[in-house]
Design a protein around this motif. Structure first.
Motif, short mmCIF file in Angstrom:
data_model
loop_
_atom_site.label_atom_id
_atom_site.label_comp_id
_atom_site.label_asym_id
_atom_site.label_seq_id
_atom_site.Cartn_x
_atom_site.Cartn_y
_atom_site.Cartn_z
N PHE A 169 128.42 -50.71 -5.14
CA PHE A 169 129.23 -50.24 -4.01
C PHE A 169 128.73 -48.87 -3.56
O PHE A 169 128.42 -48.01 -4.38
N MET A 170 128.67 -48.68 -2.26
CA MET A 170 128.06 -47.48 -1.68
C MET A 170 128.66 -46.20 -2.26
O MET A 170 129.87 -46.02 -2.33
N GLY A 171 127.76 -45.34 -2.68
CA GLY A 171 128.14 -44.06 -3.26
C GLY A 171 128.22 -44.08 -4.76
O GLY A 171 128.00 -43.06 -5.41
N ASN A 172 128.54 -45.23 -5.33
CA ASN A 172 128.64 -45.30 -6.79
C ASN A 172 127.29 -45.09 -7.46
O ASN A 172 127.23 -44.69 -8.62
N GLU A 173 126.20 -45.35 -6.71
CA GLU A 173 124.88 -45.21 -7.32
C GLU A 173 124.60 -43.76 -7.70
O GLU A 173 123.82 -43.49 -8.63
N PHE A 174 125.19 -42.79 -7.00
CA PHE A 174 124.95 -41.40 -7.38
C PHE A 174 126.20 -40.76 -8.01
O PHE A 174 126.29 -39.54 -8.14
N GLY A 175 127.15 -41.58 -8.42
CA GLY A 175 128.33 -41.06 -9.09
C GLY A 175 129.24 -40.31 -8.15
O GLY A 175 129.62 -39.15 -8.40
N HIS A 176 129.62 -40.97 -7.05
CA HIS A 176 130.45 -40.29 -6.05
C HIS A 176 131.69 -39.70 -6.71
O HIS A 176 132.41 -40.38 -7.44
N PRO A 177 132.00 -38.42 -6.45
CA PRO A 177 133.06 -37.74 -7.18
C PRO A 177 134.47 -38.03 -6.70
O PRO A 177 135.42 -37.64 -7.36
N GLU A 178 134.63 -38.67 -5.57
CA GLU A 178 135.96 -38.93 -5.06
C GLU A 178 136.30 -40.41 -5.14
O GLU A 178 135.45 -41.26 -4.90
N TRP A 179 137.54 -40.70 -5.48
CA TRP A 179 138.04 -42.06 -5.43
C TRP A 179 138.25 -42.44 -3.97
O TRP A 179 138.12 -41.61 -3.06
N ILE A 180 138.59 -43.68 -3.71
CA ILE A 180 138.87 -44.14 -2.35
C ILE A 180 140.38 -44.22 -2.17
O ILE A 180 141.05 -44.97 -2.86
N PHE A 191 142.32 -38.59 5.55
CA PHE A 191 141.02 -39.25 5.37
C PHE A 191 140.17 -38.55 4.31
O PHE A 191 138.99 -38.87 4.16
N LYS A 192 140.75 -37.59 3.61
CA LYS A 192 139.97 -36.77 2.69
C LYS A 192 139.23 -37.60 1.65
O LYS A 192 138.09 -37.30 1.28
N HIS A 193 139.87 -38.66 1.16
CA HIS A 193 139.25 -39.50 0.12
C HIS A 193 138.81 -40.85 0.68
O HIS A 193 138.67 -41.81 -0.08
N CYS A 194 138.57 -40.90 1.97
CA CYS A 194 138.15 -42.16 2.59
C CYS A 194 136.85 -41.94 3.34
O CYS A 194 136.75 -42.20 4.55
N ARG A 195 135.87 -41.45 2.63
CA ARG A 195 134.56 -41.15 3.20
C ARG A 195 133.55 -41.09 2.06
O ARG A 195 133.92 -41.17 0.88
N ARG A 196 132.29 -40.90 2.37
CA ARG A 196 131.24 -40.80 1.37
C ARG A 196 130.44 -39.52 1.61
O ARG A 196 129.95 -39.28 2.71
N LEU A 197 130.31 -38.71 0.57
CA LEU A 197 129.66 -37.41 0.68
C LEU A 197 128.16 -37.54 0.37
O LEU A 197 127.69 -37.18 -0.71
N TRP A 198 127.41 -38.02 1.35
CA TRP A 198 125.98 -38.26 1.14
C TRP A 198 125.21 -36.97 0.86
O TRP A 198 124.20 -36.99 0.16
N SER A 199 125.68 -35.87 1.40
CA SER A 199 124.95 -34.61 1.27
C SER A 199 124.80 -34.19 -0.19
O SER A 199 123.78 -33.59 -0.56
N ILE A 200 125.78 -34.52 -1.04
CA ILE A 200 125.66 -34.09 -2.44
C ILE A 200 124.60 -34.90 -3.17
O ILE A 200 124.03 -34.42 -4.16
N SER A 201 124.31 -36.10 -2.69
CA SER A 201 123.28 -36.91 -3.33
C SER A 201 121.88 -36.44 -2.96
O SER A 201 120.91 -36.78 -3.64
N GLU A 202 121.80 -35.66 -1.88
CA GLU A 202 120.50 -35.21 -1.39
C GLU A 202 120.26 -33.74 -1.66
O GLU A 202 119.20 -33.20 -1.34
N ASP A 203 121.26 -33.08 -2.24
CA ASP A 203 121.15 -31.65 -2.52
C ASP A 203 120.36 -31.46 -3.82
O ASP A 203 120.81 -31.85 -4.89
N PRO A 204 119.15 -30.85 -3.74
CA PRO A 204 118.32 -30.72 -4.94
C PRO A 204 118.92 -29.80 -5.99
O PRO A 204 118.44 -29.77 -7.13
N GLU A 205 119.98 -29.08 -5.65
CA GLU A 205 120.62 -28.19 -6.61
C GLU A 205 121.70 -28.90 -7.43
O GLU A 205 122.21 -28.34 -8.40
N LEU A 206 122.06 -30.13 -7.02
CA LEU A 206 123.16 -30.83 -7.68
C LEU A 206 122.66 -31.97 -8.56
O LEU A 206 121.65 -32.61 -8.26
N LYS A 207 123.39 -32.28 -9.60
CA LYS A 207 123.01 -33.32 -10.55
C LYS A 207 123.19 -34.73 -9.97
O LYS A 207 122.60 -35.68 -10.49
#
Length: 672
Positions: free
Chosen positions: A507-518, A529-545
């Motif tokens: 499921f989209m976002g789970n591959e990078f361990g999305h930190p928010e539930w739906i 809508f705070k928890h009804c989105r996908r934070l793609w930027s954190i998956s692409e941030d080289p400073e984040l795990k």
């Protein structure tokens, strides 16, 4: 006269005592097909969408509806001030079919319309059951059908697409929550931003959730109201077609979640008491209501209902060129008690009088129709009962699904993560639970899907890391809890994917361990809508795990795609060491070695194999995935005999704690 045993029973002798029930199921489907489609014309039978609903013809407009309990029907809309007028009155034809013909200039593209439907004791507004576009007024929240007849209908560019011809690597997605902003996102945004991402990550199949219209956004599309209307909250039908078309151009198949197991009770925009009766589309009384879902249950014994649902499948396959379906709630369809509270621990649970032959007949006809329309199509059953034959070809006596969801796999992961300490994980138990399936069926394996990400449940990363996710996910923040979570997240996904019995899903976002539930907007969260989105930027941030997990999933999926791993049927057990928590298995030329030990690394650990030379293909301990880089990936690895050349060979490896390694055999012993 004894009936010939189908291959389904020949492949499983334990089914012989139930041969009567199995043959009755098969014969019921054949009899129903002969009854409704004269045994050879199922495709033509499933054409209700070409007859019913609103259509522009050379002679003007025609709209037809099936409403056997109605006494009068009027077309109302913004073109007649929403008033019942004589010239907009339907005429009753026969068998409960009503028709209205109008001049060409009576309706225009974009007009809003509905039915004013009367029956003996009352009347009500109804959005037509066959409407192909339904919109909701932002202020009043009222739904109406919209005339959809653009001057320039969408022109398909990739008509030659005929499937991927590869085992499905499925990216499960939801259009509305596929972006970062706190709002509902669109078909166009998904097409522009998500399709390239999914393609680059190596997935070959997209599974779209919540496409048919549903009145409540938070239902995740499960309470359908408009079966023939793609949800307008995401955009227009033409924009959805363009999305599918461009996915095909990238070589990706697109399937949708189809909900034919039940329907929303709503009466204005749904099918609830459509013609004044509950029993038009659904069973009467308690049998027609799902006790757990607050919805209506279809009556699969009525030919008109089969006609409606089969036509719905054909509509999505042909009008939008989708490549198949994930059938939701199949367990609920199969059993009169909907499978509620049942363990399904033995064959008696499947073939008791609880099995609904009307439902198995519908599903059999549905799968036959799907393959007739698109031979390359994919049909997946979301079933937790394990009914034998569900995902077996009809030629072998099965119902005909291509795959069933391996629903026990995510349940297994949740159970051991939640209930067992790392020291109590048993590698043999893990291997058994991931590979245990009926030999004659293919399954879609997955560590987690949207079900585990919804509010009220927890994703794997949340169960492993919990609150540390908010404080310790920068790469310069050491944290042992996070280290454990990241290591196991990679290992769990790798072992689930590479032991999959036919297909794999994420499921989209789970591959990078999305930190928010739906959590969809609802009254309880202030319609947020705070928890009804996908934070793609954190998956692409080289400073984040999160970046490490995202990169690992990409390489894992690309490895599986490049080598067509899931097309290699056998997953061959090599060895397990329970105290050490080491597991090894083969799939084709590839060797998978897992060390689930939480603390102990092993030097020169021997994996018993035949003679051969291996190289590292994938390593969860690689530094680019957040590991410690303790394994040399550049050198070849040779098996070493324990004694003479004819003795048992071992591949001697360094196995860091909580690490998985994938090797490819690159040299074979010469044949004398």
């Amino acid at each position: 006269m004894t009936q010939k045993l189908p291959q389904l029973i020949k492949d499983d002798k334990w089914l012989e005592p139930y041969s009567g029930a199995i043959n009755n199921r098969i014969n019921a489907a054949k009899a129903k097909e002969k009854e409704v489609a004269d045994n050879s014309n199922l495709y033509e039978f499933a054409s209700g969408h070409l007859f019913f609903g609103l259509h522009k013809t050379p002679g003007g407009w025609v709209i037809r509806e099936w409403a056997p309990n109605a006494t009068h029907i009027y077309l109302v809309g913004n073109f007649n001030n929403w008033e019942e007028k004589k010239e907009y009155a339907f005429k009753l034809l026969e068998n409960g079919v009503w028709e209205l013909r109008l001049n060409e200039d009576a309706l225009r593209h974009g007009d809003l319309y509905a039915l004013s439907l009367h029956w003996a004791v009352d009347f009500g507004k109804r959005v037509p059951a066959w409407a192909n576009y339904v919109v909701q007024d932002e202020e009043t929240k009222i739904f109406n059908a919209m005339v959809w007849n653009p001057e320039k209908p969408y022109q398909w560019k990739n008509n030659s697409f005929s499937g991927t011809n590869e085992p499905p690597l499925i990216y499960e997605a939801h259009i509305g929550m596929a972006g970062e902003e706190e709002r509902v996102h669109t078909y166009n945004e998904f097409r522009e931003h998500m399709l390239p991402r999914i393609k680059a990550n190596g997935y070959n199949t997209i599974q779209l959730m919540a496409i048919p219209e549903h009145p409540y956004y938070g239902s995740f599309g499960y309470h359908v109201s408009g079966f023939f209307a793609p949800s307008s909250r995401f955009g227009t039908p033409e924009e959805l077609k363009q999305l599918v078309d461009e996915a095909h151009g990238m070589g990706m198949a697109v399937i949708i979640d189809i909900v034919h197991s039940h329907a929303v009770k709503n009466e204005i925009e749904g099918l609830g008491k459509y013609d004044g009766t509950q029993y038009q589309f659904f069973h009467e009384g308690a049998k027609g209501e799902h006790p757990a879902w607050d919805s209506y249950c279809f009556n699969y014994g009525k030919n008109e209902v089969i006609h409606f649902l089969l036509s719905n499948l054909k509509y999505w396959l042909e009008e939008f060129q989708f490549d198949g379906f994930r059938f939701d709630g199949v367990t609920s369809m199969l059993y009169f008690d909907h499978g509620l509270g049942k363990a399904f621990s033995g064959y008696d649970d499947y073939y008791s009088p609880n099995l609904d032959f009307e439902a198995t007949t519908y599903l059999t006809l549905a799968n036959k129709l799907i393959k007739k329309i698109k031979p390359h199509s994919i049909s997946i059953a979301e079933d937790m009962s394990g009914l034998p034959g569900l995902a077996v070809p009809q030629s072998h006596g099965g119902i005909g699904f291509d795959y069933r969801m391996a629903m026990g796999v995510p349940d297994f992961w949740i159970k051991i993560i939640k209930e067992k300490s790392d020291d109590d994980w048993e590698v043999g138990d893990i291997f058994y639970n991931l590979t245990s399936k009926r030999m004659d069926e293919k399954v879609v394996s997955y560590a987690e899907s949207h079900d585990q990400a919804l509010v009220g449940d927890k994703t794997i990363i949340f169960r492993l890391i919990d609150k540390e996710m908010y404080y310790s996910m920068r790469k310069d923040q050491p944290n042992l809890i996070v280290d454990r979570g990241i290591a196991l997240h990679k290992m769990i996904r790798l072992i689930t994917a590479t032991t999959a019995g036919g297909a794999y899903l994420n499921f989209m976002g789970n591959e990078f361990g999305h930190p928010e539930w739906i959590d969809f907007p609802r009254e309880g969260n202030g319609w947020s809508f705070k928890h009804c989105r996908r934070l793609w930027s954190i998956s692409e941030d080289p400073e984040l795990k999160y970046h490490w997990l995202y990169d690992f999933d990409k390489e894992m999926i690309q490895f599986m795609s490049q080598h067509k791993l899931l097309s290699i049927p056998p997953v061959d057990f090599v060895m397990e060491n329970k105290p050490d928590k080491v597991l090894a298995y083969h799939r084709g030329l590839f060797l998978f070695v897992f060390n689930f030990n939480p603390t102990q690394s092993f030097t020169d650990y021997g994996i018993p194999l035949g003679p051969g030379k291996y190289k590292v293909e994938l390593n969860t301990d690689s530094g680019r995935f957040g590991g410690n880089d303790l394994v040399d990936e550049d050198i070849p690895y040779y098996t070493i005999p324990s004694g003479g050349n004819t003795s048992q060979h071992y591949l001697r490896l360094y196995l860091p704690a909580r690490t998985a390694l994938v090797f490819k055999k690159i040299d074979f012993p010469k044949v004398k």
